[in-house]
Write a protein that holds these residues in place. Structure first.
Motif, PDB file in Angstrom:
ATOM      1  N   GLU A 104       0.833  -1.206   0.000  1.00  0.00           N
ATOM      2  CA  GLU A 104       0.000   0.000   0.000  1.00  0.00           C
ATOM      3  C   GLU A 104       0.867   1.255   0.000  1.00  0.00           C
ATOM      4  O   GLU A 104       0.541   2.250  -0.655  1.00  0.00           O
ATOM      5  N   LEU A 105       1.965   1.216   0.736  1.00  0.00           N
ATOM      6  CA  LEU A 105       2.927   2.325   0.702  1.00  0.00           C
ATOM      7  C   LEU A 105       3.466   2.508  -0.708  1.00  0.00           C
ATOM      8  O   LEU A 105       3.581   3.632  -1.206  1.00  0.00           O
ATOM      9  N   GLU A 106       3.812   1.407  -1.366  1.00  0.00           N
ATOM     10  CA  GLU A 106       4.336   1.480  -2.731  1.00  0.00           C
ATOM     11  C   GLU A 106       3.324   2.107  -3.682  1.00  0.00           C
ATOM     12  O   GLU A 106       3.689   2.932  -4.534  1.00  0.00           O
ATOM     13  N   GLU A 107       2.069   1.739  -3.553  1.00  0.00           N
ATOM     14  CA  GLU A 107       1.036   2.288  -4.429  1.00  0.00           C
ATOM     15  C   GLU A 107       0.903   3.804  -4.240  1.00  0.00           C
ATOM     16  O   GLU A 107       0.770   4.560  -5.211  1.00  0.00           O
ATOM     17  N   ALA A 108       0.932   4.245  -2.978  1.00  0.00           N
ATOM     18  CA  ALA A 108       0.813   5.680  -2.709  1.00  0.00           C
ATOM     19  C   ALA A 108       2.027   6.441  -3.238  1.00  0.00           C
ATOM     20  O   ALA A 108       1.894   7.535  -3.789  1.00  0.00           O
ATOM     21  N   TRP A 109       3.196   5.868  -3.073  1.00  0.00           N
ATOM     22  CA  TRP A 109       4.419   6.504  -3.591  1.00  0.00           C
ATOM     23  C   TRP A 109       4.376   6.596  -5.111  1.00  0.00           C
ATOM     24  O   TRP A 109       4.669   7.652  -5.690  1.00  0.00           O
ATOM     25  N   MET A 110       3.971   5.506  -5.783  1.00  0.00           N
ATOM     26  CA  MET A 110       3.870   5.524  -7.238  1.00  0.00           C
ATOM     27  C   MET A 110       2.832   6.541  -7.704  1.00  0.00           C
ATOM     28  O   MET A 110       3.024   7.225  -8.713  1.00  0.00           O
ATOM     29  N   THR A 111       1.742   6.653  -6.986  1.00  0.00           N
ATOM     30  CA  THR A 111       0.714   7.631  -7.348  1.00  0.00           C
ATOM     31  C   THR A 111       1.268   9.046  -7.270  1.00  0.00           C
ATOM     32  O   THR A 111       0.979   9.893  -8.114  1.00  0.00           O
ATOM     33  N   SER A 112       2.080   9.314  -6.242  1.00  0.00           N
ATOM     34  CA  SER A 112       2.658  10.653  -6.093  1.00  0.00           C
ATOM     35  C   SER A 112       3.556  11.017  -7.258  1.00  0.00           C
ATOM     36  O   SER A 112       3.709  12.186  -7.610  1.00  0.00           O
ATOM     37  N   LEU A 113       4.168  10.010  -7.901  1.00  0.00           N
ATOM     38  CA  LEU A 113       5.076  10.265  -9.018  1.00  0.00           C
ATOM     39  C   LEU A 113       4.338  10.589 -10.314  1.00  0.00           C
ATOM     40  O   LEU A 113       4.974  10.925 -11.320  1.00  0.00           O
ATOM     41  N   LYS A 114       3.013  10.499 -10.306  1.00  0.00           N
ATOM     42  CA  LYS A 114       2.260  10.896 -11.496  1.00  0.00           C
ATOM     43  C   LYS A 114       2.255  12.407 -11.665  1.00  0.00           C
ATOM     44  O   LYS A 114       1.893  12.906 -12.724  1.00  0.00           O
ATOM     45  N   GLN A 115       2.657  13.115 -10.617  1.00  0.00           N
ATOM     46  CA  GLN A 115       2.882  14.545 -10.752  1.00  0.00           C
ATOM     47  C   GLN A 115       4.249  14.755 -11.413  1.00  0.00           C
ATOM     48  O   GLN A 115       5.177  13.988 -11.179  1.00  0.00           O
ATOM     49  N   PRO A 116       4.406  15.794 -12.265  1.00  0.00           N
ATOM     50  CA  PRO A 116       5.693  16.023 -12.932  1.00  0.00           C
ATOM     51  C   PRO A 116       6.803  16.275 -11.918  1.00  0.00           C
ATOM     52  O   PRO A 116       6.543  16.719 -10.793  1.00  0.00           O
ATOM     53  N   PRO A 117       8.057  15.980 -12.294  1.00  0.00           N
ATOM     54  CA  PRO A 117       9.186  16.250 -11.386  1.00  0.00           C
ATOM     55  C   PRO A 117       9.276  17.733 -11.085  1.00  0.00           C
ATOM     56  O   PRO A 117       8.914  18.579 -11.898  1.00  0.00           O
ATOM     57  N   SER A 118       9.772  18.025  -9.895  1.00  0.00           N
ATOM     58  CA  SER A 118       9.820  19.414  -9.458  1.00  0.00           C
ATOM     59  C   SER A 118      11.023  19.634  -8.572  1.00  0.00           C
ATOM     60  O   SER A 118      11.478  18.727  -7.880  1.00  0.00           O
ATOM     61  N   ARG A 119      11.535  20.849  -8.577  1.00  0.00           N
ATOM     62  CA  ARG A 119      12.620  21.210  -7.680  1.00  0.00           C
ATOM     63  C   ARG A 119      12.096  21.512  -6.286  1.00  0.00           C
ATOM     64  O   ARG A 119      12.853  21.677  -5.344  1.00  0.00           O
ATOM     65  N   VAL A 120      10.788  21.617  -6.156  1.00  0.00           N
ATOM     66  CA  VAL A 120      10.160  21.844  -4.861  1.00  0.00           C
ATOM     67  C   VAL A 120       9.845  20.495  -4.247  1.00  0.00           C
ATOM     68  O   VAL A 120       9.449  19.559  -4.947  1.00  0.00           O
ATOM     69  N   LYS A 121      10.008  20.376  -2.943  1.00  0.00           N
ATOM     70  CA  LYS A 121       9.736  19.110  -2.284  1.00  0.00           C
ATOM     71  C   LYS A 121       8.302  18.675  -2.563  1.00  0.00           C
ATOM     72  O   LYS A 121       7.373  19.480  -2.471  1.00  0.00           O
ATOM     73  N   PRO A 122       8.078  17.404  -2.912  1.00  0.00           N
ATOM     74  CA  PRO A 122       6.753  16.949  -3.286  1.00  0.00           C
ATOM     75  C   PRO A 122       5.771  17.009  -2.130  1.00  0.00           C
ATOM     76  O   PRO A 122       6.137  16.925  -0.971  1.00  0.00           O
ATOM     77  N   LYS A 123       4.494  17.172  -2.476  1.00  0.00           N
ATOM     78  CA  LYS A 123       3.439  17.148  -1.477  1.00  0.00           C
ATOM     79  C   LYS A 123       3.177  15.715  -1.053  1.00  0.00           C
ATOM     80  O   LYS A 123       3.669  14.764  -1.639  1.00  0.00           O
ATOM     81  N   ALA A 124       2.338  15.558  -0.031  1.00  0.00           N
ATOM     82  CA  ALA A 124       2.007  14.215   0.438  1.00  0.00           C
ATOM     83  C   ALA A 124       1.362  13.424  -0.682  1.00  0.00           C
ATOM     84  O   ALA A 124       0.635  13.967  -1.517  1.00  0.00           O
ATOM     85  N   GLY A 125       1.639  12.112  -0.707  1.00  0.00           N
ATOM     86  CA  GLY A 125       1.099  11.253  -1.746  1.00  0.00           C
ATOM     87  C   GLY A 125      -0.417  11.195  -1.725  1.00  0.00           C
ATOM     88  O   GLY A 125      -1.062  11.402  -0.700  1.00  0.00           O
ATOM     89  N   GLN A 126      -0.997  10.883  -2.857  1.00  0.00           N
ATOM     90  CA  GLN A 126      -2.439  10.779  -2.956  1.00  0.00           C
ATOM     91  C   GLN A 126      -2.903   9.423  -2.454  1.00  0.00           C
ATOM     92  O   GLN A 126      -2.104   8.592  -2.029  1.00  0.00           O
ATOM     93  N   ALA A 127      -4.213   9.204  -2.523  1.00  0.00           N
ATOM     94  CA  ALA A 127      -4.772   7.952  -2.030  1.00  0.00           C
ATOM     95  C   ALA A 127      -4.214   6.775  -2.822  1.00  0.00           C
ATOM     96  O   ALA A 127      -3.968   6.887  -4.022  1.00  0.00           O
ATOM     97  N   PRO A 128      -4.002   5.627  -2.179  1.00  0.00           N
ATOM     98  CA  PRO A 128      -3.477   4.465  -2.879  1.00  0.00           C
ATOM     99  C   PRO A 128      -4.391   4.039  -4.029  1.00  0.00           C
ATOM    100  O   PRO A 128      -5.605   4.141  -3.942  1.00  0.00           O
ATOM    101  N   VAL A 129      -3.761   3.560  -5.099  1.00  0.00           N
ATOM    102  CA  VAL A 129      -4.507   3.057  -6.247  1.00  0.00           C
ATOM    103  C   VAL A 129      -4.278   1.556  -6.354  1.00  0.00           C
ATOM    104  O   VAL A 129      -3.133   1.110  -6.429  1.00  0.00           O
ATOM    105  N   PRO A 130      -5.356   0.739  -6.333  1.00  0.00           N
ATOM    106  CA  PRO A 130      -5.174  -0.713  -6.418  1.00  0.00           C
ATOM    107  C   PRO A 130      -4.479  -1.108  -7.714  1.00  0.00           C
ATOM    108  O   PRO A 130      -4.732  -0.527  -8.772  1.00  0.00           O
ATOM    109  N   THR A 131      -3.596  -2.067  -7.623  1.00  0.00           N
ATOM    110  CA  THR A 131      -2.902  -2.577  -8.806  1.00  0.00           C
ATOM    111  C   THR A 131      -2.954  -4.090  -8.793  1.00  0.00           C
ATOM    112  O   THR A 131      -3.145  -4.718  -7.748  1.00  0.00           O
TER     113      THR A 131
END
Length: 367
Positions: free
Chosen positions: A315-342
């Motif tokens: 579940e942690l992995e899913e949330a982390w992967m979801t957060s990466l759907k936002q483009p890369p940024s020089r600003v620290k990323p926001k909290a990950g979004q809700a987990p997506v079932p895979t």
């Protein structure tokens, strides 16, 4: 430590410059980690390096100095600060590196641990060599136990090979972060945590390059499942993945609010991390501390649930992967979004190819 630059990929035909950070030894008796002596080249010109427990490999064709050659490197200038003895080509370089090393030692400890480190019984010896080509850093540790039987850091030594400015901006802070973690834990950490957190001490530009690279690696299907990555104590064959993925995961977790009701049950942890506090860097240290108690998939899953509220590593992995759907940024990323079932095979340690953005959003024109 691994470093790569987007500009280098263009200028050198997708060549990736990167370097290693830490060699580990226990009780003064280092052991060689398993792995081939000369791993094959990776894709896109990446040189796959095998870490040494004494001095890690460098991404250059020059052999690492040892014995008399290493002593010859010390001919030059030396400067002693409370916790470092720096050897450098000039007195100014030695003074500046020592000053910056003390600054980062204090600042990084306050940021990640909430308190300064006690003075080391032995100063860390730092040897700096100016190198404008392939560059890198390496830190060697010796661990032991104090009279109470607790694991402690007993000695550290560091080598830096870089341009002077780049060493100050990224190489030195990265290696100092290793020493802060080694001082706090007194033992070898899983590689993702040790290297991933150390990369967060590098310059914003270097971190942005890692943020781009992790998406490229995941898109290529080279990502490592977190259930395999989190307990990993040896460098994998595809080491560039460990650095990029470890940095991405560390940034993701350091951006999340914590659950952490369990921390009050652990006096040694709870006293450092107030339940009502919002210090997300120290929460990540608590996560690592709890996960490494047994360093198993089960202990890491429990740490993920206790500190961050995830029901499992998956579940942690899913949330982390979801957060990466936002483009890369020089600003620290926001909290990950809700987990997506895979639908993934739990026995497969490779994350399938993803389709994640690797370019930042365009800057809107000024009105």
């Amino acid at each position: 430590m691994v470093r790569f630059k987007v500009s280098a990929l263009v200028a050198a035909g997708a060549a990736v410059l990167f370097y290693l950070g830490v060699g580990w030894s226990n009780e003064g008796a280092p052991t060689e980690p398993p792995g081939p002596a000369h791993p094959p080249q990776g894709t896109s010109g990446e040189r796959q390096l095998v870490p040494s427990t004494v001095v890690n490999d460098w991404p250059s064709n020059k052999p690492t100095a040892t014995g008399a050659d290493a002593r010859a490197d010390e001919v030059g200038s030396q400067f002693r600060s409370p916790n470092f003895v720096v050897h450098a080509p000039t007195p100014m370089m030695a003074r500046v590196i020592a000053s910056e090393a003390e600054f980062h030692r204090r600042a990084l400890a306050l940021k990640w641990l909430g308190q300064e480190l006690p003075a080391w019984s032995k100063p860390c010896v730092v040897r700096f060599t100016v190198n404008h080509g392939a560059s890198g850093g390496a830190t060697t540790f010796t661990f032991g136990k104090n009279p109470a039987g607790e694991p402690v850091l007993t000695s550290a030594s560091m080598e830096l090979r870089d341009s002077f400015v780049q060493a100050l901006n990224s190489t030195l802070p990265h290696e100092i972060m290793h020493t802060v973690l080694a001082s706090h834990f007194g033992k070898q950490l899983p590689r993702w945590a040790d290297e991933g957190i150390a990369v967060t001490a590098e310059s914003d530009e270097e971190q942005f390059n890692h943020d781009v690279r992790v998406r490229e690696l995941l898109n290529a299907g080279r990502g490592i499942r977190l259930r395999a990555l989190l307990p990993m104590t040896e460098y994998p064959r595809d080491m560039i993945v460990l650095y990029a993925e470890g940095h991405s995961l560390a940034r993701f977790l350091a951006s999340r609010p914590a659950v952490a009701t369990v921390l009050q049950d652990f006096p040694t942890v709870g006293t450092m991390f107030p339940i009502t506090g919002e210090d997300r860097h120290r929460r990540l240290i608590a996560f690592v501390q709890l996960g490494t108690r047994d360093n198993t998939v089960e202990s890491w899953s429990k740490a993920a649930k206790d500190v961050y509220g995830f029901n499992s590593i998956d579940e942690l992995e899913e949330a982390w992967m979801t957060s990466l759907k936002q483009p890369p940024s020089r600003v620290k990323p926001k909290a990950g979004q809700a987990p997506v079932p895979t639908k993934q095979n739990a026995e497969d340690n490779r994350i399938p190819p993803a389709r994640l953005p690797t370019e930042p959003l365009p800057v809107p024109p000024k009105p």
